[in-house]
Enzyme design. Structure first.
Site, PDB file in Angstrom:
ATOM      1  CG  ASP A   1      23.708   0.787  -5.689  1.00  0.00           C
ATOM      2  OD1 ASP A   1      22.508   1.074  -5.667  1.00  0.00           O
ATOM      3  OD2 ASP A   1      24.339   0.466  -4.668  1.00  0.00           O
ATOM      4  CG  ASN A   2      21.130   4.152  -6.070  1.00  0.00           C
ATOM      5  OD1 ASN A   2      20.353   3.206  -6.152  1.00  0.00           O
ATOM      6  ND2 ASN A   2      21.579   4.611  -4.929  1.00  0.00           N
TER       7      ASN A   2
ATOM      8  CG  ASN B   1      17.656  -0.743  -4.212  1.00  0.00           C
ATOM      9  OD1 ASN B   1      18.076   0.361  -4.518  1.00  0.00           O
ATOM     10  ND2 ASN B   1      18.439  -1.708  -3.759  1.00  0.00           N
TER      11      ASN B   1
ATOM     12  CD  GLU C   1      21.985   3.172  -1.268  1.00  0.00           C
ATOM     13  OE1 GLU C   1      22.975   2.612  -0.786  1.00  0.00           O
ATOM     14  OE2 GLU C   1      21.423   2.811  -2.310  1.00  0.00           O
ATOM     15  CG  ASP C   2      19.428   7.570  -4.521  1.00  0.00           C
ATOM     16  OD1 ASP C   2      20.247   7.864  -5.416  1.00  0.00           O
ATOM     17  OD2 ASP C   2      18.228   7.344  -4.768  1.00  0.00           O
TER      18      ASP C   2
ATOM     19  CG  HIS D   1      17.412   1.645   0.082  1.00  0.00           C
ATOM     20  ND1 HIS D   1      17.040   0.320   0.167  1.00  0.00           N
ATOM     21  CD2 HIS D   1      18.559   1.658  -0.642  1.00  0.00           C
ATOM     22  CE1 HIS D   1      17.946  -0.422  -0.476  1.00  0.00           C
ATOM     23  NE2 HIS D   1      18.860   0.365  -0.971  1.00  0.00           N
TER      24      HIS D   1
ATOM     25  CG  ASN E   1      20.140  -1.425  -6.674  1.00  0.00           C
ATOM     26  OD1 ASN E   1      20.114  -0.234  -6.429  1.00  0.00           O
ATOM     27  ND2 ASN E   1      20.674  -2.309  -5.838  1.00  0.00           N
TER      28      ASN E   1
HETATM   29 CA   LIG Z   1      20.346   1.221  -4.767  1.00  0.00          CA
HETATM   30 CA   LIG Z   2      17.169   7.333  -6.838  1.00  0.00          CA
END
Ligand SMILES: [Ca+2]
Ligand SMILES: [Ca+2]
Length: 354
Positions: free
Chosen positions: A268-269, A167, A53-54, A114, A223
């Site tokens: 998103d990120n 987030n 995810e990150d 997350h 986000n």
């Molecule tokens: Ca995110």
């Molecule tokens: Ca980040």
């Protein structure tokens, strides 16, 4: 007269809801045509089957990766496995992802990581801050990184009444960070309603042990968040509004909006290229495919680079684009020395040369 008033109010409300529904349809149903784009020598990274995810890469080339996020409404292919933090040394010829041990009495079973952010102290100690959703709650976990032992020592859990539906975070001082809230509601049905009616009740929060405050609000769904190289500006992705807010950071940690860069894809990120200061955005080009997952027709991936974000004419270019045949649901991209690591919400990460 009473009935006429009721009918008028009802009519106006239905018209408003109808208009919001149409706008929601435009936001999520509009397909984005992708021209397939791929850097050189890409390969998928083994070991990150439960998502990536990150990603946050240290100046030394060590990359932290959060995996195994369980998030309401998103598919998860290993619901019984706790999340983990992986490490990759991008200086190696063929870097492998290795799960980090976590020590000091932390409840590893409840780890649901997350957004992440690293912070290097004056004495060069590396801290990893992790947005965690234990039992679907929101906390920020502070870990100290032990490089030799390849382990994380849990130092502290931060919880606060304003730290809800968190987030992502960006840490800018010892226990001083900005965090995004991506939804106002926590129940899935109300979150859907919030998305459809676009209440814009989400915000960016500043946290320090002395002061916790909302520093920017009015986002559809705040986000990813990161800072410019000089840390004078904060970049915030509003995922459902499909844009990035460039915010100026003031001495009292308040933020004021400088501009909004529209990207036409769910953002998103965010990370920043340490060599150029460009923003790299992990994006979701097909919102419907992300919301309603179908392995036969999976969501695609898109990574955008934004050059000269502060200038009058920022330049947006595509670094990576794929219809889901190789990479599904890209959530982040981070670069180190002409290499790029692209993470995804629920699948393996992709590693390429730029
Ligand atoms: Ca995110
Ligand atoms: Ca980040």
């Amino acid at each position: 007269m009473g009935k006429l008033l009721v009918l008028t109010v009802l009519g106006v409300s239905l018209a408003l809801i109808g208009e919001r529904l149409l706008r929601f349809r435009e936001r999520v149903a509009a397909p984005r045509e992708l021209e397939p784009t791929e850097p050189k020598n890409c390969h998928l990274i083994e070991g990150l089957e439960n998502g990536s995810e990150d990603i946050d890469i240290l100046p030394s080339g060590l990359a932290f990766i959060s995996t195994g996020l369980k998030y309401p409404g998103m598919p998860n292919f290993a619901p019984d496995k706790p999340g983990r933090i992986f490490l990759m040394d991008l200086n190696e010829q063929n870097p492998k992802a290795q799960a980090l041990e976590i020590s000091n009495g932390f409840d590893k079973e409840s780890l649901n990581p997350h957004g992440i952010s690293t912070f290097i102290d004056k004495d060069n100690t590396v801290y990893l801050y992790v947005v965690n959703h234990p039992h679907m709650d929101s906390t920020v976990e502070i870990f100290k990184f032990e490089e030799k032992q390849r382990s994380l020592i849990h130092l502290k859990t931060i919880s606060h009444e304003l730290l809800r539906s968190v987030n992502d975070i960006v840490v800018l001082g010892p226990e001083q960070f900005y965090a995004t809230r991506d939804h106002y509601f926590t129940s899935y049905v109300l979150v859907l309603l919030e998305m459809i009616l676009d209440f814009q009740w989400t915000y960016v929060l500043f946290y320090s042990p002395k002061e916790v405050k909302v520093v920017a609000e009015g986002f559809s769904s705040a986000n990813g968040i990161t800072a410019s190289l000089d840390q004078k500006y904060i970049y915030v992705a509003d995922i459902t509004a499909k844009n990035i807010h460039i915010m100026k950071k003031h001495d009292n940690w308040d933020l004021t909006q400088v501009k909004v860069i529209h990207l036409g894809t769910l953002v998103d990120n965010l990370t920043v290229d340490p060599a150029t200061g460009d923003i790299l955005a992990g994006c979701h080009p097909n919102p419907m495919k992300l919301l309603i997952y179908n392995p036969e027709d999976p969501p695609g991936s898109e990574v955008l680079r934004i050059q000269n974000a502060l200038s009058d004419k920022p330049r947006v270019s595509t670094v990576y684009a794929n219809n889901g045949s190789v990479l599904q649901a890209s959530s982040v991209a981070s670069v180190y020395h002409e290499k790029i690591l692209i993470g995804t919400v629920f699948h393996k990460a992709l590693y390429c040369e730029l």
